[in-house]
Motif scaffolding. Structure first.
Motif, PDB file in Angstrom:
ATOM      1  N   LYS A 150       0.821  -1.211   0.000  1.00 22.50           N
ATOM      2  CA  LYS A 150       0.000   0.000   0.000  1.00 22.50           C
ATOM      3  C   LYS A 150       0.858   1.266   0.000  1.00 22.50           C
ATOM      4  N   LYS A 151       2.052   1.183   0.558  1.00 21.22           N
ATOM      5  CA  LYS A 151       2.934   2.343   0.646  1.00 21.22           C
ATOM      6  C   LYS A 151       3.697   2.610  -0.644  1.00 21.22           C
ATOM      7  N   LEU A 152       3.689   1.644  -1.558  1.00 21.19           N
ATOM      8  CA  LEU A 152       4.419   1.810  -2.808  1.00 21.19           C
ATOM      9  C   LEU A 152       3.782   2.879  -3.682  1.00 21.19           C
ATOM     10  N   PRO A 153       4.600   3.565  -4.472  1.00 22.41           N
ATOM     11  CA  PRO A 153       4.023   4.451  -5.490  1.00 22.41           C
ATOM     12  C   PRO A 153       3.404   3.575  -6.587  1.00 22.41           C
ATOM     13  N   PRO A 154       2.712   4.164  -7.536  1.00 21.01           N
ATOM     14  CA  PRO A 154       2.149   3.363  -8.629  1.00 21.01           C
ATOM     15  C   PRO A 154       3.243   2.616  -9.394  1.00 21.01           C
ATOM     16  N   PHE A 155       2.995   1.358  -9.647  1.00 16.20           N
ATOM     17  CA  PHE A 155       3.922   0.507 -10.410  1.00 16.20           C
ATOM     18  C   PHE A 155       3.162  -0.164 -11.537  1.00 16.20           C
ATOM     19  N   ILE A 156       3.852  -0.417 -12.628  1.00 17.95           N
ATOM     20  CA  ILE A 156       3.315  -1.275 -13.676  1.00 17.95           C
ATOM     21  C   ILE A 156       4.284  -2.445 -13.816  1.00 17.95           C
ATOM     22  N   LEU A 157       3.716  -3.631 -13.885  1.00 13.42           N
ATOM     23  CA  LEU A 157       4.523  -4.844 -13.996  1.00 13.42           C
ATOM     24  C   LEU A 157       4.179  -5.547 -15.306  1.00 13.42           C
ATOM     25  N   PHE A 158       5.203  -6.030 -15.971  1.00 10.82           N
ATOM     26  CA  PHE A 158       5.031  -6.779 -17.205  1.00 10.82           C
ATOM     27  C   PHE A 158       5.594  -8.178 -17.001  1.00 10.82           C
ATOM     28  N   ILE A 159       4.793  -9.176 -17.379  1.00 10.46           N
ATOM     29  CA  ILE A 159       5.247 -10.566 -17.301  1.00 10.46           C
ATOM     30  C   ILE A 159       4.542 -11.327 -18.420  1.00 10.46           C
ATOM     31  N   GLY A 160       5.281 -12.167 -19.096  1.00  9.05           N
ATOM     32  CA  GLY A 160       4.690 -12.972 -20.151  1.00  9.05           C
ATOM     33  C   GLY A 160       3.944 -14.167 -19.569  1.00  9.05           C
ATOM     34  N   ASP A 161       2.868 -14.551 -20.203  1.00  8.77           N
ATOM     35  CA  ASP A 161       2.069 -15.661 -19.705  1.00  8.77           C
ATOM     36  C   ASP A 161       2.838 -16.979 -19.705  1.00  8.77           C
ATOM     37  N   ASP A 162       3.810 -17.133 -20.578  1.00 10.30           N
ATOM     38  CA  ASP A 162       4.569 -18.373 -20.649  1.00 10.30           C
ATOM     39  C   ASP A 162       5.810 -18.395 -19.762  1.00 10.30           C
ATOM     40  N   GLU A 163       6.104 -17.322 -19.058  1.00 10.99           N
ATOM     41  CA  GLU A 163       7.332 -17.263 -18.266  1.00 10.99           C
ATOM     42  C   GLU A 163       7.224 -18.123 -17.010  1.00 10.99           C
ATOM     43  N   VAL A 164       8.320 -18.829 -16.699  1.00 10.01           N
ATOM     44  CA  VAL A 164       8.310 -19.696 -15.509  1.00 10.01           C
ATOM     45  C   VAL A 164       8.163 -18.895 -14.225  1.00 10.01           C
TER      46      VAL A 164
END
Length: 170
Positions: A150-164
């Motif tokens: 909750k204390k984090l600033p806004p983040f965007i995360l990218f991850i591929g659906d096939d990634e382990v």
């Protein structure tokens, strides 16, 4: 790193810094985290808004920095960050493992899931240098508590659906 810095600078018109932090083969955690925090603190004297980001292990360090000092950062981005350093919360090591017959799964990690997970954990232990840090929510960001998040600033995360490592990020 140079290519990412080039694209970030040219497509955002922001000043971009790509720190050459100490590799874990030379010094262990928290050296890299402290280096990034030191750089960010110096940059905060020059810039009003610091956006932190990284990919893979660099994404790990970026989120560790944000979890440590959230107020230092305006926002952040993570590209395929390694969030679960011990693999306990990442069943996708199994569900996303490479299947050569069907050409599905994560093509980067073509060994069997047990080997992939074991190798990842060995690399993480070389970085952390202490098994007890697998239980630390800064060192192993997958364990960050709701209050920490909750204390984090806004983040965007990218991850591929096939990634382990997919499930650790989700």
């Amino acid at each position: 790193n140079e290519a990412m810095g080039y694209y970030l600078t040219n497509y955002t018109n922001y000043d971009t810094y790509s720190p050459d932090y100490t590799l874990s083969t030379n010094k262990k955690y928290p050296t890299q985290l402290l280096e990034i925090l030191s750089i960010a603190k110096k940059l905060s004297k020059l810039y009003e808004n610091i956006i932190i980001g990284g990919d893979s292990a660099g994404g790990t360090i970026a989120i560790q920095a944000a979890l440590t000092t959230p107020s230092l950062f305006y926002s952040g981005f993570l590209l395929s960050p390694w969030m679960d350093l011990d693999g306990k919360y990442t069943p996708s090591y199994y569900s996303r493992s490479w299947n050569d017959k069907y050409k599905t799964g994560d093509p980067i990690y073509k060994t069997d899931p047990i080997t992939n997970l074991s190798t990842s954990k060995e690399i993480a232990l070389k970085y952390l240098d202490n098994k007890s840090l697998f239980k630390n929510p800064i060192a192993n960001p997958v364990l960050a508590t709701p209050d920490m998040l909750k204390k984090l600033p806004p983040f965007i995360l990218f991850i591929g659906d096939d990634e382990v490592i997919r499930d650790g990020v989700i």
